[in-house]
Each structure stands twice: as C-alpha cells, then as structure tokens.
Design a protein around this motif. Structure first.
Motif, PDB file in Angstrom:
ATOM      1  N   PHE A  91       0.937  -1.186  -0.158  1.00  0.00           N
ATOM      2  CA  PHE A  91       0.050   0.014   0.074  1.00  0.00           C
ATOM      3  C   PHE A  91       1.076   1.197  -0.086  1.00  0.00           C
ATOM      4  N   ILE A  92       2.158   1.264   0.976  1.00  0.00           N
ATOM      5  CA  ILE A  92       2.917   2.442   0.965  1.00  0.00           C
ATOM      6  C   ILE A  92       3.559   2.508  -0.404  1.00  0.00           C
ATOM      7  N   GLY A  93       3.972   1.476  -1.112  1.00  0.00           N
ATOM      8  CA  GLY A  93       4.391   1.661  -2.460  1.00  0.00           C
ATOM      9  C   GLY A  93       3.556   2.024  -3.550  1.00  0.00           C
ATOM     10  N   ILE A  94       2.291   1.785  -3.609  1.00  0.00           N
ATOM     11  CA  ILE A  94       1.161   2.429  -4.297  1.00  0.00           C
ATOM     12  C   ILE A  94       0.969   3.779  -4.028  1.00  0.00           C
ATOM     13  N   PHE A  95       0.979   4.076  -2.765  1.00  0.00           N
ATOM     14  CA  PHE A  95       0.834   5.603  -2.597  1.00  0.00           C
ATOM     15  C   PHE A  95       1.953   6.410  -2.931  1.00  0.00           C
ATOM     16  N   VAL A  96       3.273   6.025  -2.821  1.00  0.00           N
ATOM     17  CA  VAL A  96       4.322   6.558  -3.067  1.00  0.00           C
ATOM     18  C   VAL A  96       4.547   6.804  -4.710  1.00  0.00           C
ATOM     19  N   LYS A  97       4.282   5.673  -5.337  1.00  0.00           N
ATOM     20  CA  LYS A  97       4.214   5.862  -6.759  1.00  0.00           C
ATOM     21  C   LYS A  97       3.155   6.808  -7.280  1.00  0.00           C
ATOM     22  N   GLY A  98       1.916   6.590  -6.734  1.00  0.00           N
ATOM     23  CA  GLY A  98       0.876   7.759  -7.045  1.00  0.00           C
ATOM     24  C   GLY A  98       1.281   9.006  -6.686  1.00  0.00           C
ATOM     25  N   ILE A  99       1.976   9.432  -5.671  1.00  0.00           N
ATOM     26  CA  ILE A  99       2.484  10.852  -5.471  1.00  0.00           C
ATOM     27  C   ILE A  99       3.380  11.256  -6.648  1.00  0.00           C
ATOM     28  N   SER A 100       4.184  10.421  -6.768  1.00  0.00           N
ATOM     29  CA  SER A 100       5.322  10.629  -7.827  1.00  0.00           C
ATOM     30  C   SER A 100       4.616  10.939  -9.123  1.00  0.00           C
ATOM     31  N   SER A 101       3.613  10.047  -9.452  1.00  0.00           N
ATOM     32  CA  SER A 101       2.944  10.295 -10.758  1.00  0.00           C
ATOM     33  C   SER A 101       1.999  11.150 -10.852  1.00  0.00           C
ATOM     34  N   ALA A 102       1.225  11.823  -9.691  1.00  0.00           N
ATOM     35  CA  ALA A 102       0.704  12.701  -9.621  1.00  0.00           C
ATOM     36  C   ALA A 102       1.372  14.246 -10.154  1.00  0.00           C
ATOM     37  N   LYS A 103       2.742  14.172  -9.409  1.00  0.00           N
ATOM     38  CA  LYS A 103       3.547  15.281  -9.725  1.00  0.00           C
ATOM     39  C   LYS A 103       3.879  15.241 -11.383  1.00  0.00           C
ATOM     40  N   ASP A 104       4.295  14.188 -11.820  1.00  0.00           N
ATOM     41  CA  ASP A 104       4.340  14.086 -13.240  1.00  0.00           C
ATOM     42  C   ASP A 104       3.335  14.640 -14.222  1.00  0.00           C
ATOM     43  N   TYR A 105       2.096  13.805 -13.606  1.00  0.00           N
ATOM     44  CA  TYR A 105       0.959  14.543 -14.390  1.00  0.00           C
ATOM     45  C   TYR A 105       0.553  15.783 -14.439  1.00  0.00           C
ATOM     46  N   LYS A 106       0.728  16.454 -13.454  1.00  0.00           N
ATOM     47  CA  LYS A 106       0.616  17.920 -13.228  1.00  0.00           C
ATOM     48  C   LYS A 106       1.434  18.526 -14.028  1.00  0.00           C
ATOM     49  N   GLU A 107       2.757  18.260 -14.080  1.00  0.00           N
ATOM     50  CA  GLU A 107       3.802  18.990 -14.714  1.00  0.00           C
ATOM     51  C   GLU A 107       3.678  18.826 -16.288  1.00  0.00           C
ATOM     52  N   PHE A 108       3.606  17.567 -16.738  1.00  0.00           N
ATOM     53  CA  PHE A 108       3.335  17.306 -18.186  1.00  0.00           C
ATOM     54  C   PHE A 108       2.066  17.488 -18.974  1.00  0.00           C
ATOM     55  N   SER A 109       1.080  17.366 -18.011  1.00  0.00           N
ATOM     56  CA  SER A 109      -0.215  17.882 -18.511  1.00  0.00           C
ATOM     57  C   SER A 109      -0.238  19.366 -18.917  1.00  0.00           C
ATOM     58  N   GLN A 110       0.387  20.243 -17.984  1.00  0.00           N
ATOM     59  CA  GLN A 110       0.451  21.437 -18.139  1.00  0.00           C
ATOM     60  C   GLN A 110       1.184  21.927 -19.300  1.00  0.00           C
ATOM     61  N   LYS A 111       2.345  21.039 -19.632  1.00  0.00           N
ATOM     62  CA  LYS A 111       3.354  21.295 -20.729  1.00  0.00           C
ATOM     63  C   LYS A 111       2.534  21.047 -22.145  1.00  0.00           C
ATOM     64  N   LEU A 112       1.761  19.988 -22.014  1.00  0.00           N
ATOM     65  CA  LEU A 112       1.313  19.694 -23.276  1.00  0.00           C
ATOM     66  C   LEU A 112       0.055  20.638 -23.565  1.00  0.00           C
ATOM     67  N   ARG A 113      -0.719  20.990 -22.217  1.00  0.00           N
ATOM     68  CA  ARG A 113      -1.663  21.956 -22.500  1.00  0.00           C
ATOM     69  C   ARG A 113      -1.314  23.284 -23.048  1.00  0.00           C
TER      70      ARG A 113
END
Length: 173
Positions: free
Chosen positions: A145-167
């Motif tokens: 569960f901790i691994g899923i949460f940590v990967k999710g947090i990292s992915s959320a950061k990537d999602y925010k950054e790259f979706s903004q760049k693509l937008r």
C-alpha cells in the motif's frame, strides 16, 4: 529594414523568416528535419509520461476503492451486532473518507493522494496505539500500500507537470 513574417505551422504565431524556433511554442519551424523530429519525439515522450502517470493514478484509485470497500464491510458487520454497534460507525466514516479521496484524486491528483495517504497512515497509527502487536500484522500488505501511494504521489507530480506542458503546446496549436 523590413522583416518577412510567416506563421508557425504548429501554433500559427507570427515568426520572422530568420527565427529558427517559434518563440510561442518552441517548434523548430525554420530548422532542419532532424530538429523537427526531435521536437515531435519530445512531445511523444511527454505523452508517454502522462499515460504512465494516469495508469499509476488509476492504481491508487483502485486501492482507495478497495480500502473503502473493506472498511464498509467491517463497519456493516459491526453495525449488525448490537454490542459493537458504535464500533461500526468508525469504519463506515473511514469508507466515506476514502471514497471522497477517490473523487478528490480525479480533481486534484496530488492533493487527493496525499490526503488519502495521510488518512491511511493515521488509521494505521490509531490501530497500533490500541494494540502495538498489530504493527507487524499484514506488514507485506502495508508495504505494498505504501508503495502504491508513493508511486501515485510521484505520478501525480508528473501528471501535473507534463499535462501543463502539453496543454500549453496544445493551446498554441
């Protein structure tokens, strides 16, 4: 001295004939094909990062639904027994909070995952306060569960950054 203006083929912004890169979107309008290919490759990489981030965010949402379901089942089981009726209210409230976090993750992934993770950790700590021996109970599942949460947090950061760049790029095209 008169400058010749043309339009960027990606975003339609005005550029001079001397400009190699569009000052608006960065497209190498007046560069060679290799530079144009590099630009398209960078766009494709950003899209792949977004796709991977969405997959990991989906895993976090699945985890939250599972946690909500488990808490709901436990709560309903306790509610069905008169002696433990009040013990059933806590897990049902926890289930509602996890469900709310799923919707929060849809709106603001990073904040929603952080809130869910902090809430989950607090639940784990509250159980350990009642019986410290429960810390090691289900340790492998807790690590997953901790691994899923940590990967999710990292992915959320990537999602925010790259979706903004693509937008930004899509807004200009």
């Amino acid at each position: 001295m008169e400058q010749n203006f043309t339009q960027c083929s990606k975003c339609k912004a005005s550029i001079t004939a001397e400009d190699v890169f569009c000052s608006n979107c960065g497209y190498p309008e007046n560069a060679d094909q290799e530079e144009k290919d590099k630009y398209e490759y960078r766009i494709k990489l950003k899209m792949n990062v977004l796709k991977d981030a969405k997959k990991k965010l989906k895993n976090v949402k699945i985890l939250l639904w599972v946690l909500a379901g488990l808490h709901l089942v436990v709560g309903l089981a306790f509610l069905s027994q008169e002696i433990t009726f009040y013990d059933g209210i806590g897990p049902i409230i926890a289930a509602v909070i996890f469900i709310a976090c799923v919707f929060w993750v849809n709106k603001q992934p990073l904040v929603g995952i952080m809130a869910a993770f902090i809430f989950w950790v607090l639940l784990q700590l509250s159980v350990v306060l009642v019986d410290p021996a429960l810390l090691l109970s289900g340790i492998i599942l807790k690590i997953v569960f901790i691994g899923i949460f940590v990967k999710g947090i990292s992915s959320a950061k990537d999602y925010k950054e790259f979706s903004q760049k693509l937008r930004t790029l899509n807004a200009t095209t």
